[in-house]
Design an enzyme around this catalytic site. Structure first.
Site, short mmCIF file in Angstrom:
data_model
loop_
_atom_site.label_atom_id
_atom_site.label_comp_id
_atom_site.label_asym_id
_atom_site.label_seq_id
_atom_site.Cartn_x
_atom_site.Cartn_y
_atom_site.Cartn_z
CE LYS A 1 -4.23 1.39 -0.20
NZ LYS A 1 -5.06 1.03 -1.35
CB SER B 1 -7.54 1.52 -3.52
OG SER B 1 -7.48 1.54 -2.11
#
Length: 586
Positions: free
Chosen positions: A195, A386
C-alpha cells in the site's frame, strides 16, 4: 464648495457610465456565449468524399463533459477534452457511412490513459476492417500518439519532425524532506505491505515492495504496447524495443523511414494536398469528430431495451463537487434500480480510490441494485484500484483492459502532526482540558499510544470489511483475497489470471456481454449514459470565474503545478483511505 460638488457629480457620472458600459459588455458576452452554444449544435453537412478528422490533442476523458466555453473565451490555448465515448460511436458510424472516405489522425499531443489508448486503438482497427483507410500526420509524434498512429495505413511525418518511443516510466513525487523542513510529521496507520499511497509522505525514496509491483505491471503493459506496435508496423518486438532503447527522439527523419518507424516525410502543405485529392476537391473535406457526432446523433428506438452505463470517474469522496461523490452516486444507483425501463447496469470505473466510507456506501447501493434481479457488470478504465476495486468487486462480471491498473486492496489512515510547525517554528501553543482520555487525535500533538492503537484497530477493521466484500463478490475465501491483496496493484492481464477480473475487454465488450445475458442481440438494445451532466447556460457563467482562476494558476506555476496539485489533493482526503498512489506514466 461649488467645485467640490461639480467634481463629485462628475465622479458619480463616470462611475455610473462605467457600470453601464460594463453591463452592456457583460450582456454581449452572455449573448455571445448563448448564441455560440445554440449555433454550435447545428448539424454539419457531411458531403460526399468527406474525411473524418481526429485531432489528437489535449486531454482525453472517458465520457463527454459539460462544455466549458468560458475557457475558450479567456484562454487561447485551451483545448476541449476529447470524449472516448463519443469518439468510439462516431468512428463506428463513419465505417458504415458512404460519405466518409477515411480517417485522418492529426497527431498533436494527446494526453490519454493507457486503457483509453487501448480502447481507441481497438475501434480504429475495427474501422479499417470496413475497407477504408486511416492516414496519420504529425510534426512530432509523442509516444501515445504513435501507438494510435501505428494502426494507420500510412504514417506521415514532417521532414524535420521527430518520433518519441521510449517505453514506460513511473515517477512518484516524495514530500518527506519538505515536510521535515516545515516541521510536519505524517502519522500513518495502514494494512498492506504494497500500500504505497502513503510513501510520498513518510519516505524520501521508493520502497522495495513498491518498486517490485511497479516493475511488474510496467513490463507487462509495455510488452502489450510493444507487441501492438510491432504487429501494426510489420516489424519484430525486438525492433520496437531497440527503438525504445536508442533515444529515438533524436534520430534523423530519414532514418525513421529506413527503420519503418514512419512511411513518408511530407510537410503539412503536402499532406493537405494528398487529402484534397482523396476528397476529389481543391481542399480536403475534413469534418471534425464533434461536428460529425452532431450530424449523426446516437439513435434509440422505443421498442429497444435500455442498458444503463453509469460512469464513476475520479476520486471517491462523500460529498465533493467533482469525482465520485457517494452522496450523488448512491441516489443515482437507487433510481436506476427502481427504473423499470433499465434492464441492466454496466458501471464504468476509472478511479484510483479514495474514501473507504464512501466506497462502502456505493458498494451497498450496488448490492441493492442486484437485489432487484437486474444484472450488474463492471467495465474498468485506466484505473479501478483500491476504492475503485471496492465498488467493482460485487459485479456479476468484471471486464478490464489488459493495461488497466487494478487491485490495491488495502486501507490506510494518514494524520498530520503539525506541532513542529505550529509550536516549534511559529510559536503557537495550545492547551486543552478534557474530562476523559478517549479523544480523537489532533493536529497539534503526536498521537498517544492509545490513539494510535485505536486508529490501527479502525484500519484493521476496514481492511477486514474490504477483503470480505471482495471475497463475497468474487465467490472465494477471505484468505484467498488476502493472498493477493496487501495493497498490491496488478495490471489487467495479471488480474485476470489471479481472479480479480473475469474478462479482458473494454466498455463495448462489457455492454455486449450483458445484453447477451439479457437475451438481446445487436440492434435490440441501446445504452444510456448516467449521470446526466448537462448544464444550463447560467451555470456555465457561474463556473467562469473558476476557469479563469485555473488558467492563471496554470500559466504562473508552469512545471511546478504538479506539486501544487498533489498538495491540494491531499487537503480533501478523509482520515481513512482506500486509495492507490497516483503514478505518472510517461
Amino acid at each position: 464648495m461649488k467645485n467640490f460638488f461639480l467634481s463629485l457629480l462628475g465622479a458619480l457620472a463616470a462611475i455610473w457610465l462605467s457600470a453601464l458600459i460594463g453591463f452592456f459588455i457583460f450582456a454581449m458576452i452572455v449573448g455571445g456565449i448563448v448564441a455560440s452554444s445554440f449555433s454550435s449544435d447545428t448539424p454539419a453537412k457531411v458531403e460526399k468524399h468527406s474525411i473524418l478528422h481526429l485531432t489528437l490533442e489535449g486531454m482525453m476523458e472517458d465520457r463527454e463533459s459539460p462544455r466549458e466555453f468560458s475557457m475558450a473565451m479567456f484562454n487561447d490555448e485551451y483545448t476541449e477534452p476529447m470524449s472516448l465515448e463519443v469518439l468510439g460511436r462516431v468512428i463506428r458510424q463513419a465505417a458504415n457511412d458512404d460519405n466518409i472516405e477515411g480517417i485522418f489522425l492529426d497527431c498533436k499531443g494527446l494526453e490519454a490513459g493507457m486503457a483509453q489508448i487501448e480502447a481507441l486503438s481497438k475501434v480504429l482497427k475495427e474501422f479499417k476492417e470496413s475497407g477504408k483507410w486511416i492516414y496519420s500526420y504529425s510534426d512530432g509524434y509523442a509516444q501515445g500518439d504513435y501507438i494510435l498512429a501505428s494502426v494507420s495505413d500510412t504514417i506521415f511525418l514532417n521532414p524535420v519532425g521527430m518520433v518519441d518511443i521510449h517505453g514506460l516510466q513511473s515517477q512518484v513525487l516524495f514530500f518527506k524532506n519538505l515536510l521535515d523542513k516545515l516541521g510536519v510529521e505524517m502519522q500513518v496507520v495502514k494494512v498492506g505491505t504494497y500500500k504505497s499511497a502513503v510513501e510520498p509522505f513518510i519516505l524520501d525514496h521508493m520502497s522495495e515492495a513498491n518498486h517490485e509491483q511497479i516493475s511488474l505491471f510496467l513490463n507487462q503493459i509495455w510488452g502489450r504496447f510493444a507487441n501492438e506496435i510491432a504487429e501494426n508496423r510489420s516489424v519484430t518486438v525486438e525492433q520496437v524495443n531497440a527503438w525504445a532503447n536508442s533515444s529515438l527522439f533524436a534520430a534523423a527523419a530519414e532514418k525513421l523511414v529506413e527503420e519503418k518507424v514512419v512511411d513518408r516525410l511530407v510537410y503539412r502543405r503536402e499532406i493537405d494536398d494528398i487529402l484534397a485529392k482523396l476528397s476529389h476537391d481543391d481542399e480536403p473535406r475534413l469534418i471534425s469528430y464533434t461536428d460529425y457526432a452532431k450530424s449523426n446523433p446516437a439513435k434509440q428506438k422505443k421498442h429497444q431495451h435500455e442498458i444503463a452505463v453509469l460512469y464513476a470517474l475520479g476520486d471517491i469522496t462523500e460529498s465533493d463537487k467533482t469525482g465520485i461523490a457517494s452522496e450523488r452516486l448512491v441516489p443515482e444507483i437507487i433510481k436506476l434500480a427502481k427504473d423499470d425501463d433499465v434492464e441492466g447496469l454496466v458501471l464504468r470505473v476509472n478511479s484510483g480510490g479514495g474514501s473507504a466510507f464512501a466506497s462502502e456506501q456505493i458498494w451497498e447501493a450496488l448490492e441493492y441494485f442486484k437485489s432487484t434481479g437486474k444484472p450488474f457488470y463492471v467495465s474498468m478504465g485506466d484505473y479501478a484500484a483500491s476504492g475503485g476495486y471496492y465498488i467493482s468487486c460485487g459485479a456479476e462480471k468484471i471486464y478490464a483492459e489488459p493495461v488497466t491498473l487494478t487491485g490495491s486492496i488495502g486501507i490506510f489512515g494518514l494524520i498530520p502532526n503539525l506541532k513542529g510547525l505550529i509550536t516549534d517554528k511559529i510559536g503557537i501553543n495550545m492547551a486543552s482540558v478534557s474530562t476523559n482520555s478517549g479523544d480523537l487525535p489532533t493536529l497539534f500533538a503526536p498521537m498517544t499510544p492509545q490513539q494510535r492503537a485505536a486508529m490501527q484497530s479502525s484500519v484493521d477493521r476496514g481492511y477486514e470489511l474490504f477483503t470480505s466484500r471482495c471475497a463475497e463478490g468474487r465467490h472465494t475465501t477471505v484468505d484467498s483475497i488476502k493472498a493477493i491483496a496487501e495493497g498490491r496493484v496488478w495490471d489487467g492481464m495479471t488480474a485476470q489470471k489471479i481472479g480479480l477480473v473475469d474478462e479482458l475487454g473494454g466498455l463495448d465488450e462489457a455492454v455486449a456481454a450483458l445484453a447477451l445475458k439479457l437475451g438481446y442481440s445487436k440492434g435490440e438494445y441501446y445504452t444510456t449514459a448516467y449521470p446526466d451532466v448537462k448544464l444550463e447556460w447560467w451555470e456555465e457563467i457561474y463556473k467562469m470565474s473558476g476557469n479563469i482562476r485555473a488558467s492563471i494558476i496554470d500559466s504562473h506555476l508552469g512545471d511546478a503545478k504538479e506539486y501544487y496539485d498533489a498538495m491540494r489533493e491531499f487537503e480533501n482526503w478523509d482520515n481513512v483511505q482506500a486509495r492507490m498512489v497516483n503514478i505518472r506514466i510517461n
